[in-house]
Motif scaffolding. Structure first.
Motif, mmCIF file in Angstrom:
data_model
loop_
_atom_site.group_PDB
_atom_site.id
_atom_site.type_symbol
_atom_site.label_atom_id
_atom_site.label_comp_id
_atom_site.label_asym_id
_atom_site.label_seq_id
_atom_site.Cartn_x
_atom_site.Cartn_y
_atom_site.Cartn_z
ATOM 1 N N ARG A 208 16.608 -50.012 -19.283
ATOM 2 C CA ARG A 208 16.107 -48.664 -19.040
ATOM 3 C C ARG A 208 15.037 -48.698 -17.955
ATOM 4 O O ARG A 208 13.921 -49.183 -18.179
ATOM 5 C CB ARG A 208 15.559 -48.057 -20.323
ATOM 6 N N LEU A 209 15.368 -48.173 -16.784
ATOM 7 C CA LEU A 209 14.432 -48.210 -15.674
ATOM 8 C C LEU A 209 13.186 -47.394 -15.964
ATOM 9 O O LEU A 209 12.094 -47.728 -15.494
ATOM 10 C CB LEU A 209 15.117 -47.699 -14.397
ATOM 11 N N GLY A 210 13.328 -46.329 -16.747
ATOM 12 C CA GLY A 210 12.162 -45.536 -17.105
ATOM 13 C C GLY A 210 11.155 -46.349 -17.902
ATOM 14 O O GLY A 210 9.936 -46.218 -17.708
ATOM 15 N N ASP A 211 11.639 -47.201 -18.807
ATOM 16 C CA ASP A 211 10.754 -48.085 -19.563
ATOM 17 C C ASP A 211 9.994 -49.005 -18.616
ATOM 18 O O ASP A 211 8.774 -49.193 -18.741
ATOM 19 C CB ASP A 211 11.566 -48.952 -20.530
ATOM 20 N N LEU A 212 10.720 -49.606 -17.696
ATOM 21 C CA LEU A 212 10.111 -50.590 -16.806
ATOM 22 C C LEU A 212 9.084 -49.937 -15.889
ATOM 23 O O LEU A 212 8.032 -50.527 -15.602
ATOM 24 C CB LEU A 212 11.189 -51.294 -15.988
ATOM 25 N N ALA A 213 9.375 -48.716 -15.432
ATOM 26 C CA ALA A 213 8.414 -48.008 -14.600
ATOM 27 C C ALA A 213 7.132 -47.714 -15.368
ATOM 28 O O ALA A 213 6.037 -47.719 -14.806
ATOM 29 C CB ALA A 213 9.033 -46.707 -14.079
ATOM 30 N N ALA A 214 7.273 -47.483 -16.676
ATOM 31 C CA ALA A 214 6.117 -47.131 -17.492
ATOM 32 C C ALA A 214 5.289 -48.338 -17.898
ATOM 33 O O ALA A 214 4.071 -48.220 -18.068
ATOM 34 C CB ALA A 214 6.571 -46.376 -18.745
ATOM 35 N N ILE A 215 5.908 -49.502 -18.043
ATOM 36 C CA ILE A 215 5.233 -50.602 -18.729
ATOM 37 C C ILE A 215 5.004 -51.834 -17.869
ATOM 38 O O ILE A 215 4.067 -52.603 -18.119
ATOM 39 C CB ILE A 215 6.041 -50.995 -19.998
ATOM 40 N N ALA A 216 5.819 -52.085 -16.847
ATOM 41 C CA ALA A 216 5.807 -53.392 -16.179
ATOM 42 C C ALA A 216 4.760 -53.476 -15.076
ATOM 43 O O ALA A 216 4.570 -52.535 -14.305
ATOM 44 C CB ALA A 216 7.183 -53.697 -15.603
ATOM 45 N N ASP A 217 4.085 -54.633 -15.002
ATOM 46 C CA ASP A 217 3.187 -54.923 -13.881
ATOM 47 C C ASP A 217 3.963 -55.443 -12.681
ATOM 48 O O ASP A 217 3.572 -55.233 -11.535
ATOM 49 C CB ASP A 217 2.136 -55.953 -14.297
ATOM 50 N N ARG A 218 5.043 -56.143 -12.926
ATOM 51 C CA ARG A 218 5.965 -56.558 -11.867
ATOM 52 C C ARG A 218 7.321 -56.824 -12.497
ATOM 53 O O ARG A 218 7.447 -56.873 -13.726
ATOM 54 C CB ARG A 218 5.459 -57.793 -11.115
ATOM 55 N N ALA A 219 8.323 -56.956 -11.654
ATOM 56 C CA ALA A 219 9.685 -57.185 -12.132
ATOM 57 C C ALA A 219 10.294 -58.374 -11.402
ATOM 58 O O ALA A 219 10.033 -58.581 -10.211
ATOM 59 C CB ALA A 219 10.549 -55.949 -11.913
ATOM 60 N N VAL A 220 11.087 -59.151 -12.139
ATOM 61 C CA VAL A 220 11.892 -60.204 -11.524
ATOM 62 C C VAL A 220 13.349 -59.926 -11.875
ATOM 63 O O VAL A 220 13.652 -59.391 -12.944
ATOM 64 C CB VAL A 220 11.468 -61.614 -12.002
ATOM 65 N N VAL A 221 14.230 -60.279 -10.966
ATOM 66 C CA VAL A 221 15.646 -59.944 -11.103
ATOM 67 C C VAL A 221 16.476 -61.217 -11.180
ATOM 68 O O VAL A 221 16.310 -62.129 -10.359
ATOM 69 C CB VAL A 221 16.118 -59.075 -9.917
ATOM 70 N N MET A 222 17.375 -61.266 -12.173
ATOM 71 C CA MET A 222 18.309 -62.381 -12.297
ATOM 72 C C MET A 222 19.704 -61.959 -11.862
ATOM 73 O O MET A 222 20.126 -60.830 -12.119
ATOM 74 C CB MET A 222 18.387 -62.868 -13.754
ATOM 75 N N ARG A 223 20.384 -62.871 -11.205
ATOM 76 C CA ARG A 223 21.807 -62.698 -10.919
ATOM 77 C C ARG A 223 22.414 -64.079 -10.757
ATOM 78 O O ARG A 223 21.838 -64.942 -10.087
ATOM 79 C CB ARG A 223 22.031 -61.883 -9.635
ATOM 80 N N GLY A 224 23.552 -64.285 -11.394
ATOM 81 C CA GLY A 224 24.229 -65.566 -11.273
ATOM 82 C C GLY A 224 23.443 -66.734 -11.835
ATOM 83 O O GLY A 224 23.585 -67.865 -11.354
ATOM 84 N N GLY A 225 22.613 -66.481 -12.856
ATOM 85 C CA GLY A 225 21.910 -67.567 -13.507
ATOM 86 C C GLY A 225 20.644 -68.041 -12.833
ATOM 87 O O GLY A 225 20.082 -69.073 -13.213
ATOM 88 N N ARG A 226 20.161 -67.279 -11.845
ATOM 89 C CA ARG A 226 18.904 -67.647 -11.191
ATOM 90 C C ARG A 226 18.123 -66.393 -10.812
ATOM 91 O O ARG A 226 18.685 -65.285 -10.802
ATOM 92 C CB ARG A 226 19.151 -68.517 -9.953
ATOM 93 N N ILE A 227 16.854 -66.548 -10.502
ATOM 94 C CA ILE A 227 16.026 -65.433 -10.062
ATOM 95 C C ILE A 227 16.313 -65.162 -8.586
ATOM 96 O O ILE A 227 16.224 -66.066 -7.742
ATOM 97 C CB ILE A 227 14.525 -65.742 -10.252
#
Length: 510
Positions: A208-227
Motif C-alpha cells: 500500500r503506497l499510501g501506508d509507505l507515504a505516511a510512515i516511511a523515512d526511506r524506501a528500498v526496492v527489491m527485484r530479482g532477489g536483490r536491492i
C-alpha cells in the motif's frame, strides 16, 4: 519528527538463497539504522519474504552475512533471532499470540516461556507484568479477554508490545494494515512512529503506497532477489514502482459517464442489518462498480448476501430483470454469479497435498459438474484452460500442474480470477481482490477484470481508495451498512471517500 538515524542496527550483505533451481535471493544488501523506518518494496516473488524469513531465523542463507549491532551473527531458529533482538509481526495475525490464552498471558508469553523464566507463577504476577508491558505502548485491552476474540489490530499491538518489552533492536512488520480499518491503521502508525523516535529500527513491508507515504523515512526496492533502488523521503513513488516492476506504471484512466446498457443486478430497499438505512443499487452490463469504505462498513456483507452466504434484513435482489435470491454458492454458480472472497486460502485454494490442488485443478473445481456431466474427468481440457489463463494473465508458473503454494500472492490471485473467467459469467463479486498483491500484479488483474466483461457486471469491495479509482467506472462509499454516492473526478471523489472513511466507526460487523 524522527530522530536522526544513528548507528546501523542490522545489515545484510551479499545474501543468497535458492530453493532447488529457483534463486530467491541473488546477493541482497540492506541496512536499517536505529531510529528509522525503512519501507521494503518489491513485486510478489522479488525476494522480500525470503529476506524477512532469513532475518527472523526461519531460513538460513546459502551465502552472505548478517550483522546485528556491529557483530556478524547467524540464527539457527526464529527463537534465536528473537533472543538476538529481531522481532517479526507477520501478516497472519493468528501467529501473533496463542489462542486459548488471555491478553495478559499473551503479553507475558515470551517471559513465561523463556529458559530463565520462573517455574511457579501466579495469575496476579502475570497480570502485573502484563500491565507493565501494555503500558510501554499505551495498550489498553481487557486483560482477561481470550486472544482468539481480538481484532487483527489488537493482536498486532500485543506482538509489538512484547517486542518492546524484549528490548528488540529491529521490528519487522509484514503487511501490517492489510486487515485494519483506517482508524486502526493510524493507531498502528502512531505506535510505530513512537518506537522509531525511541531509537528502534523498523523494517516495514507493504504493497500500500499510501501506508509507505505516511510512515516511511526511506524506501528500498527489491527485484530479482536483490536491492535495485533506494529512495529518501519524500519518496518518489512513480520511480520506486518503476524500479520495482522494471517498467513505468501506466496511469489509470478515468472511465467517465456511467453505462446505459441493460441492468444486470438490481438491489432495491436493501437493509444489510436491522436499523441501517436502506439503499438501492443497479449494475449494468459491462460495468465495473467499486464499493469502498472501512473495515466493518458492510462491503463484505453485501457481497456475501449476493452470493448466498448471508441474508438481508430487508430488501430484494434482481438478476437480469428477474427476482434473485440465492440459496447458497451452488445455486449462484449455476446462474453465473461468481465470487472471489477476501481470504483466498480459505475460500478458493486447496492444500498442496490434496488431489486437484494444481493450477489446472483449482480453475476447474467449481465447473466440474458442467464440464464433465458424465463424471469422467478429462485432464486435457483442464490443462488447456489453465495454459490459456497462464498466458492471458501473465501467471508466473512452470505450467498448469504447479500447485498454488509454489506461486506468489499476486499469481495465486490471478489463478482465482481465472477460475471465474473460465465459464460464462453474469455477475462477478470481488472482495478485496488486490489484498497482498503488488502494484505490477494489480495492474495485470485490473486489465483482466476490465477486459473480460462480455456483458457481465462486476462489483468490487475494497478498503483502498486508490484501487477503486484505478479499476472502477463508478465508485460508491459504504458507511454503517448503507451506500452513499461519490462524485466523479479524482479530486472530489478522493475527498468524499476520505471524509466518509474518517467518520467510520471501527468494530462493526462486516
Amino acid at each position: 519528527m524522527p530522530q536522526a538515524a544513528s548507528a546501523i542496527a542490522v545489515s545484510v550483505a551479499g545474501i543468497e538463497k535458492s530453493f532447488g533451481p529457483t534463486r530467491a535471493l541473488a546477493g541482497a544488501d540492506l541496512a536499517v539504522a536505529s531510529g528509522e523506518i525503512v519501507a521494503l518494496m518489491g513485486a510478489n516473488g522479488a525476494g522480500k519474504s525470503t529476506l524477512v524469513k532469513i532475518l527472523s531465523g526461519s531460513h538460513t542463507p546459502d551465502a552472505g552475512t548478517i550483522t546485528l549491532g556491529g557483530k556478524a551473527i547467524t540464527f539457527a531458529s526464529p527463537s534465536a533471532a528473537k533472543a538476538a533482538g529481531i522481532a517479526t509481526v507477520h501478516q497472519a495475525t493468528d501467529q501473533a499470540g496463542a489462542a486459548g490464552l488471555t491478553v495478559a498471558e499473551n503479553l507475558a508469553l515470551d517471559e513465561l516461556c523463556s529458559p530463565g523464566g520462573r517455574f511457579l507463577v501466579s495469575n496476579r504476577s502475570i497480570r502485573k507484568r502484563a500491565r507493565e508491558i501494555a503500558a510501554l505502548i499505551d495498550l489498553d485491552l481487557p486483560l482477561d479477554r481470550d486472544f482468539v476474540d481480538l481484532r487483527p489490530a489488537e493482536r498486532q499491538l500485543i506482538a509489538i508490545a512484547r517486542a518492546v518489552a524484549a528490548s528488540a533492536s529491529l521490528l519487522i512488520l509484514d503487511e501490517p494494515t492489510s486487515s485494519l480499518s483506517a482508524t486502526e491503521a493510524e493507531r498502528l502508525f502512531a505506535v510505530v512512529r513512537r518506537l522509531r523516535d525511541s531509537g528502534m529500527a523498523v523494517l516495514y513491508i507493504s504493497h500500500r503506497l499510501g501506508d509507505l507515504a505516511a510512515i516511511a523515512d526511506r524506501a528500498v526496492v527489491m527485484r530479482g532477489g536483490r536491492i535495485v533502488g533506494a529512495f529518501a523521503r519524500p519518496i518518489d513513488f512513480p520511480a520506486a514502482v518503476a524500479a520495482m516492476i522494471g517498467r513505468p506504471l501506466e496511469a489509470a484512466t478515468h472511465r467517465g459517464e456511467a453505462s446505459t446498457a441493460p441492468v444486470v443486478l438490481s438491489v432495491k430497499g436493501a437493509r444489510l442489518v436491522a436499523g441501517a438505512a436502506p439503499f438501492d443499487l443497479d449494475l449494468r452490463s459491462g460495468e465495473v462498480v467499486a464499493i469502498t469504505g472501512t473495515l466493518g462498513s458492510g462491503k463484505s456483507r453485501l457481497l456475501r448476501a449476493l452470493f448466498g452466504l448471508e441474508t438481508l434484513a430487508e430488501g430484494t435482489f434482481g438478476l437480469d430483470g428477474k427476482p434473485w435470491l440465492s440459496s447458497g454458492p451452488g445455486q449462484s454458480i449455476e446462474n453465473g454469479v461468481f465470487m472471489v472472497a477476501e481470504d483466498r486460502w480459505q475460500s478458493s485454494l486447496l492444500p498442496p497435498e490434496v488431489p486437484g490442488a494444481s493450477i489446472a485443478g483449482t480453475i476447474a473445481l467449481p465447473h466440474l459438474k458442467r464440464w464433465f456431466p458424465g463424471g469422467l474427468l478429462r485432464t486435457k481440457r483442464e490443462r488447456k484452460v489453465a495454459a490459456e489463463a497462464i498466458a492471458r494473465l501473465g501467471i508466473k508458473a512452470r505450467g498448469p500442474d504447479d500447485t498454488l503454494d509454489e506461486l506468489s500472492g499476486g499469481n495465486q490471485q490471478k489463478v482465482v480470477l481465472a477460475r471465474w473467467q473460465a465459464a460464462p459469467c453474469r455477475l462477478l463479486l470481488l472482495d478485496e481482490p488486490f489484498q497482498g498483491v503488488d502494484v505490477g500484479a494489480r495492474a495485470d488483474l485490473i486489465a483482466a477484470i476490465r477486459g473480460s466483461q462480455s456483458g457481465s457486471a462486476t462489483l468490487i469491495g475494497t478498503s483502498d481508495t486508490e484501487e477503486a479509482l484505478e479499476v472502477a467506472d463508478r465508485i460508491l462509499v459504504m458507511r454503517n451498512h448503507s451506500l452513499h454516492a461519490a462524485e466523479d473526478g479524482h479530486g472530489p471523489l478522493s475527498d468524499r471517500i476520505d471524509r466518509v472513511e474518517g467518520e467510520e466507526t471501527a468494530g462493526e460487523p462486516r
